[in-house]
Design a protein around this motif. Structure first.
Motif, PDB file in Angstrom:
ATOM      1  N   GLN A 116       0.923  -1.044  -0.176  1.00 12.52           N
ATOM      2  CA  GLN A 116      -0.128  -0.055   0.111  1.00 12.52           C
ATOM      3  C   GLN A 116       0.822   1.135  -0.110  1.00 12.52           C
ATOM      4  O   GLN A 116       0.316   2.400  -0.524  1.00 12.52           O
ATOM      5  N   SER A 117       2.197   1.131   0.315  1.00 10.68           N
ATOM      6  CA  SER A 117       2.950   2.295   0.364  1.00 10.68           C
ATOM      7  C   SER A 117       3.763   2.505  -0.893  1.00 10.68           C
ATOM      8  O   SER A 117       4.164   3.603  -1.159  1.00 10.68           O
ATOM      9  N   LEU A 118       3.440   1.405  -1.822  1.00  9.97           N
ATOM     10  CA  LEU A 118       4.233   1.732  -3.248  1.00  9.97           C
ATOM     11  C   LEU A 118       3.228   2.437  -4.263  1.00  9.97           C
ATOM     12  O   LEU A 118       2.033   2.604  -3.906  1.00  9.97           O
ATOM     13  N   SER A 119       3.878   2.929  -5.055  1.00  8.33           N
ATOM     14  CA  SER A 119       2.986   3.699  -6.167  1.00  8.33           C
ATOM     15  C   SER A 119       3.550   3.082  -7.680  1.00  8.33           C
ATOM     16  O   SER A 119       4.623   2.691  -7.977  1.00  8.33           O
ATOM     17  N   GLY A 120       2.383   3.350  -8.663  1.00  7.42           N
ATOM     18  CA  GLY A 120       3.009   3.209 -10.011  1.00  7.42           C
ATOM     19  C   GLY A 120       3.238   2.049 -10.308  1.00  7.42           C
ATOM     20  O   GLY A 120       2.636   0.904  -9.895  1.00  7.42           O
ATOM     21  N   THR A 121       4.247   1.679 -11.137  1.00  3.50           N
ATOM     22  CA  THR A 121       4.764   0.504 -11.607  1.00  3.50           C
ATOM     23  C   THR A 121       4.850  -0.423 -10.675  1.00  3.50           C
ATOM     24  O   THR A 121       4.979  -1.766 -10.534  1.00  3.50           O
ATOM     25  N   ALA A 122       5.806   0.151  -9.684  1.00  7.51           N
ATOM     26  CA  ALA A 122       6.236  -0.955  -8.383  1.00  7.51           C
ATOM     27  C   ALA A 122       4.970  -1.467  -7.900  1.00  7.51           C
ATOM     28  O   ALA A 122       5.012  -2.665  -7.248  1.00  7.51           O
ATOM     29  N   ARG A 123       3.842  -0.790  -7.422  1.00  5.51           N
ATOM     30  CA  ARG A 123       2.870  -1.263  -6.905  1.00  5.51           C
ATOM     31  C   ARG A 123       2.019  -2.204  -7.884  1.00  5.51           C
ATOM     32  O   ARG A 123       1.539  -3.485  -7.528  1.00  5.51           O
ATOM     33  N   ASP A 124       2.080  -2.008  -9.106  1.00  4.74           N
ATOM     34  CA  ASP A 124       1.297  -2.728  -9.972  1.00  4.74           C
ATOM     35  C   ASP A 124       1.862  -4.187 -10.301  1.00  4.74           C
ATOM     36  O   ASP A 124       1.147  -5.126 -10.443  1.00  4.74           O
ATOM     37  N   ASN A 125       3.463  -4.186  -9.854  1.00  4.65           N
ATOM     38  CA  ASN A 125       4.131  -5.423 -10.380  1.00  4.65           C
ATOM     39  C   ASN A 125       4.371  -6.321  -8.988  1.00  4.65           C
ATOM     40  O   ASN A 125       4.968  -7.300  -9.313  1.00  4.65           O
ATOM     41  N   PHE A 126       3.940  -5.763  -7.950  1.00  6.22           N
ATOM     42  CA  PHE A 126       4.153  -6.579  -6.554  1.00  6.22           C
ATOM     43  C   PHE A 126       3.504  -7.944  -6.647  1.00  6.22           C
ATOM     44  O   PHE A 126       2.103  -7.756  -7.327  1.00  6.22           O
ATOM     45  N   ARG A 127       4.057  -8.846  -6.125  1.00  2.00           N
ATOM     46  CA  ARG A 127       3.229 -10.011  -6.103  1.00  2.00           C
ATOM     47  C   ARG A 127       3.721 -10.895  -4.836  1.00  2.00           C
ATOM     48  O   ARG A 127       4.592 -10.557  -3.951  1.00  2.00           O
ATOM     49  N   PHE A 128       2.534 -11.525  -4.241  1.00  2.00           N
ATOM     50  CA  PHE A 128       2.731 -12.376  -2.874  1.00  2.00           C
ATOM     51  C   PHE A 128       2.306 -13.706  -3.373  1.00  2.00           C
ATOM     52  O   PHE A 128       1.099 -13.997  -3.715  1.00  2.00           O
ATOM     53  N   LEU A 129       3.506 -14.626  -3.493  1.00  3.84           N
ATOM     54  CA  LEU A 129       3.093 -16.086  -3.864  1.00  3.84           C
ATOM     55  C   LEU A 129       3.327 -16.924  -2.652  1.00  3.84           C
ATOM     56  O   LEU A 129       4.170 -16.980  -2.133  1.00  3.84           O
ATOM     57  N   HIS A 130       2.176 -17.560  -2.426  1.00  4.47           N
ATOM     58  CA  HIS A 130       1.895 -18.571  -1.301  1.00  4.47           C
ATOM     59  C   HIS A 130       2.104 -19.866  -1.829  1.00  4.47           C
ATOM     60  O   HIS A 130       1.231 -20.343  -2.431  1.00  4.47           O
ATOM     61  N   VAL A 131       3.070 -20.620  -1.381  1.00  3.64           N
ATOM     62  CA  VAL A 131       3.318 -22.107  -1.693  1.00  3.64           C
ATOM     63  C   VAL A 131       2.582 -22.956  -0.517  1.00  3.64           C
ATOM     64  O   VAL A 131       2.904 -23.022   0.630  1.00  3.64           O
ATOM     65  N   SER A 132       1.751 -23.793  -1.079  1.00  4.83           N
ATOM     66  CA  SER A 132       0.997 -24.812  -0.449  1.00  4.83           C
ATOM     67  C   SER A 132       0.961 -26.054  -0.895  1.00  4.83           C
ATOM     68  O   SER A 132       1.783 -26.352  -1.582  1.00  4.83           O
ATOM     69  N   THR A 133       0.070 -26.893  -0.336  1.00  9.57           N
ATOM     70  CA  THR A 133       0.002 -28.599  -0.626  1.00  9.57           C
ATOM     71  C   THR A 133      -1.302 -28.903  -1.047  1.00  9.57           C
ATOM     72  O   THR A 133      -2.307 -28.502  -0.865  1.00  9.57           O
TER      73      THR A 133
END
Length: 351
Positions: A116-133
């Motif tokens: 939420q503190s990011l802006s522009g391209t940095a905000r658009d490109n951010f990802r959180f990938l959760h590895v599960s089972t």
């Protein structure tokens, strides 16, 4: 550009970092608490590589994670950090709830505020990938269709329930806050650096030591086996091209009964490291089944294959032979991780 990998000194996390630096070259911040299954020996080949920055820490330490995200200007988080062994979750479920549920919540909170503190391209490109089972889906009957991404969650062990809870938290942060999340559910991994509490490295280790090869119940439990290198390639692809908010199942399309896996290991060891008398299969010992033992897992990876073009490169036979060869070639690694505490736990678990 930097990614943050949690649990990066564990089996899958370490393999992913090695694979990532080989194929992508982008810097990695590796956060790991170094519990019994976390081992920096797994990353010894990266000594002196300034693309790998190791930090000993806990995913429950939200402020420390927040600092890492800001300081390294992280553009993606891959969350491998978890307690993963079903047997240990049965004897001590509290640690699984704490790490897999509370820990995931803490890192999600840090990720949310950072994003939420990011802006522009940095905000658009951010990802959180959760590895599960795949264990979050429960158990299948012999003739049931494999697990798809829409299969209902029916966890049957404290481990599976804790991972299911973490999956739901990740999805909720995507739906509620708009956090750009991705979730992957993989089948049974195997390959180099796997701690020898899991079936394949346990059998290899015990066989070479002349010990019993414990098989739960009748050994007819079916698992889909995924070589860890194939898992890593799938994760790189999901991070690069996966649709935000989506879940992708990752499987090897290699269903085998546990007893057949054990026999295949024995057969290969008979070929490569023959005993003076008899064969390794004579060491097989059937032991009391564990409570709530799922009978069958099977992953349908069609979505990943069709949408992103991923295919597993190893079949079970080729992957197993690579794995056995690695353990034969790295006895010092095995000796270092199989401490007195490990031996005591194995003796108690398979008594």
């Amino acid at each position: 550009m930097t990614i943050l990998v949690t649990g990066g000194a564990g089996f899958i996390g370490a393999n992913f970092i090695l694979d990532w630096l080989k194929h992508e070259g982008e810097a990695v911040v590796n956060l790991d608490r170094l519990t019994y299954a976390g081992n920096l020996d797994n990353l010894a080949s990266l000594g002196g590589d300034n693309r790998h920055h190791f930090v000993k820490g806990d995913i429950e330490d939200q402020s420390a994670i927040a600092d890492l995200l800001q300081r390294h200007e992280v553009r993606a988080i891959l969350n491998f950090a978890a307690e993963t062994h079903v047997d240990r979750s049965i004897s001590g479920p509290g640690a699984f709830v704490q790490t897999n549920v509370v820990g995931t919540f803490r890192i999600l909170e840090a990720a949310r505020h950072y994003w939420q503190s990011l802006s522009g391209t940095a905000r658009d490109n951010f990802r959180f990938l959760h590895v599960s089972t795949d264990e979050v889906y429960g158990s299948l009957e012999p003739d049931d269709a494999p697990f798809s991404e829409t299969h209902p969650y029916r966890p049957n062990s404290p481990y599976a329930a804790s991972k299911a809870s973490s999956d739901h938290l990740v999805r909720a942060y995507g739906a509620t806050y708009g956090l750009p999340i991705l979730v992957t559910n993989c089948s049974n991994n195997y390959g180099p650096f796997q701690f020898p509490e899991k079936l394949i490295p346990l059998v290899i280790h015990n066989a070479l030591k002349g010990k019993e090869l414990p098989v739960y119940g009748d050994g007819a439990q079916v698992r889909d086996w995924l070589y860890v290198g194939d898992h890593c390639s799938a994760l790189r692809l999901v991070l690069a091209k996966g649709s935000v908010g989506e879940t992708y199942n990752i499987g090897g399309r290699n269903e085998r009964q546990n007893i057949d896996v054990v026999r295949a290991i024995c057969s290969t060891l008979d070929e490569w490291r023959p005993k003076v008398d008899g064969n390794y299969a004579s060491q097989i010992a059937f032991v009391r089944d564990r409570p709530g033992h799922d009978r069958r897992y099977s992953i349908d990876a069609t979505k990943l294959e069709n949408e992103l073009g991923w295919r597993a490169q190893e079949n079970f036979d080729s992957g197993l032979r690579k794995t056995i060869r690695w353990y034969l070639d790295n006895p010092q690694w095995v000796e270092r991780v199989t401490s007195g505490t490990y031996r005591e736990w194995i003796a108690e678990q398979y008594a």
